[in-house]
Design a protein around this motif. Structure first.
Motif, PDB file in Angstrom:
ATOM      1  N   THR A   1      -4.382 -38.672   2.546  1.00 45.07           N
ATOM      2  CA  THR A   1      -4.718 -40.083   2.790  1.00 45.07           C
ATOM      3  C   THR A   1      -3.442 -40.877   3.018  1.00 45.07           C
TER       4      THR A   1
ATOM      5  N   PRO B   1      -2.137 -41.986  -4.697  1.00 45.35           N
ATOM      6  CA  PRO B   1      -2.705 -40.882  -5.480  1.00 45.35           C
ATOM      7  C   PRO B   1      -3.704 -40.001  -4.743  1.00 45.35           C
ATOM      8  N   ARG B   2      -4.199 -40.421  -3.606  1.00 46.03           N
ATOM      9  CA  ARG B   2      -5.218 -39.640  -2.897  1.00 46.03           C
ATOM     10  C   ARG B   2      -4.574 -38.650  -1.942  1.00 46.03           C
ATOM     11  N   ARG B   3      -4.988 -37.390  -2.021  1.00 45.06           N
ATOM     12  CA  ARG B   3      -4.470 -36.374  -1.119  1.00 45.06           C
ATOM     13  C   ARG B   3      -5.041 -36.593   0.285  1.00 45.06           C
TER      14      ARG B   3
ATOM     15  N   HIS C   1       2.407 -42.302  -0.274  1.00 45.86           N
ATOM     16  CA  HIS C   1       1.097 -42.754   0.211  1.00 45.86           C
ATOM     17  C   HIS C   1       0.078 -42.976  -0.910  1.00 45.86           C
TER      18      HIS C   1
ATOM     19  N   HIS D   1      -9.808 -46.814  -5.724  1.00 43.55           N
ATOM     20  CA  HIS D   1      -9.150 -45.693  -6.379  1.00 43.55           C
ATOM     21  C   HIS D   1      -8.199 -46.146  -7.486  1.00 43.55           C
TER      22      HIS D   1
ATOM     23  N   SER E   1      -8.503 -51.969   1.847  1.00 45.13           N
ATOM     24  CA  SER E   1      -7.447 -50.967   1.896  1.00 45.13           C
ATOM     25  C   SER E   1      -6.221 -51.513   1.167  1.00 45.13           C
TER      26      SER E   1
ATOM     27  N   GLU F   1       4.101 -41.778  -5.956  1.00 45.49           N
ATOM     28  CA  GLU F   1       3.591 -40.769  -5.040  1.00 45.49           C
ATOM     29  C   GLU F   1       3.590 -41.299  -3.614  1.00 45.49           C
TER      30      GLU F   1
ATOM     31  N   GLN G   1      -5.188 -46.104   4.601  1.00 46.95           N
ATOM     32  CA  GLN G   1      -6.558 -45.666   4.371  1.00 46.95           C
ATOM     33  C   GLN G   1      -6.876 -45.509   2.885  1.00 46.95           C
ATOM     34  N   LEU G   2      -5.916 -45.852   2.048  1.00 46.47           N
ATOM     35  CA  LEU G   2      -6.127 -45.817   0.602  1.00 46.47           C
ATOM     36  C   LEU G   2      -6.849 -47.096   0.187  1.00 46.47           C
ATOM     37  N   HIS G   3      -7.984 -46.963  -0.477  1.00 47.80           N
ATOM     38  CA  HIS G   3      -8.773 -48.132  -0.860  1.00 47.80           C
ATOM     39  C   HIS G   3      -8.540 -48.505  -2.325  1.00 47.80           C
TER      40      HIS G   3
END
Length: 248
Positions: free
Chosen positions: A79, A75-77, A73, A88, A30, A71, A83-85
């Motif tokens: 998320t 680039p992942r919506r 949190h 990505h 993460s 952005e 919890q962003l891995h």
């Protein structure tokens, strides 16, 4: 993987971005685990570690808010940063990490900001202040399914402040609307519905958050998907609070 983390470092009134090179990272880590690896290396080298907020690391506490490559949190919506891995990102990427940027969120140190202004908004009315007695039996108070769904959708807000960080006005209206709505559509929240909306919005403004101009940047940044229509519901309650005797 190898990443260059360009991190905001601040210990005092001003700060700056500092590059930290990391290699040997697993794509399954993460983002916060990558910060842990960095801090272990900094401590081993006798340097000051990067301060950042975290707690549950399961996407439910709202503590881990940082701006990643501009952005909230990352680039992942839907998320949170915890919890962003790393899968990505691409091997060799330079990733810029900054704290929330808003007047009511002063930087404490590095990536840590003081978000107590959100607590004050909740304290202004985000509760039911009448004696409620013991917990009622299940289904003792009938709640229409659409109202239950709306309340649950609003109650999903974890108070991370991503909506504030994403808003060009620094508004916390999506947060405030979520806290007003999840009580306002339920039977238990009706006795103070109008004063709740009025008082919480007043505290929102007093805390220094900007006004909502419907730019719509807040909802896509929300890791729990609180919709923009929640603000419309708050505005309807606020209008009624100021135009009816019950809102006096």
């Amino acid at each position: 993987m190898k990443l260059t983390l360009r991190i905001w470092r601040q210990h005092g009134p001003t700060g700056r971005l500092v590059d930290h090179d990391l290699d040997g990272l697993s794509p399954d880590m993460s983002f916060l685990e990558a910060l842990d690896v960095l801090n272990e290396r900094l401590i081993t080298a006798g340097e000051r570690p990067v301060a950042f907020d975290h707690d549950c690391r399961e996407g439910i506490c709202g503590a881990c808010g940082v701006v990643i490559n501009g952005e909230a949190h990352g680039p992942r919506r839907a998320t949170t940063a915890c919890q962003l891995h790393l899968r990505h990102f691409r091997d060799g990427d330079a990733v810029t990490v900054e704290p929330w940027r808003a007047g009511p969120f002063p930087v404490v140190r590095d990536l840590v900001v003081d978000r107590s202004a959100l607590d004050r908004v909740v304290a202004a009315g985000g509760y039911v202040g009448v004696p409620a007695g013991s917990a009622p039996d299940a289904h003792a108070v009938p709640v229409p399914k659409p109202d239950a769904d709306t309340a649950f959708e609003a109650a999903a807000c974890i108070g991370c402040g991503a909506c504030v960080a994403a808003c060009p006005n620094g508004s916390a209206m999506l947060f405030t609307a979520a806290k007003v709505t999840h009580l306002g559509v339920l039977p238990q929240g009706q006795p103070e519905r109008w004063s709740r909306a009025r008082d919480m919005v007043a505290e929102h403004d007093a805390a220094g958050f900007g006004g909502c101009t419907n730019t719509g940047e807040c909802a896509p940044a929300c890791p729990k998907g609180v919709p923009l229509t929640t603000i419309a519901r708050l505005n309807a309650d606020l209008l009624r609070a100021h135009t009816t005797r019950r809102g006096a």
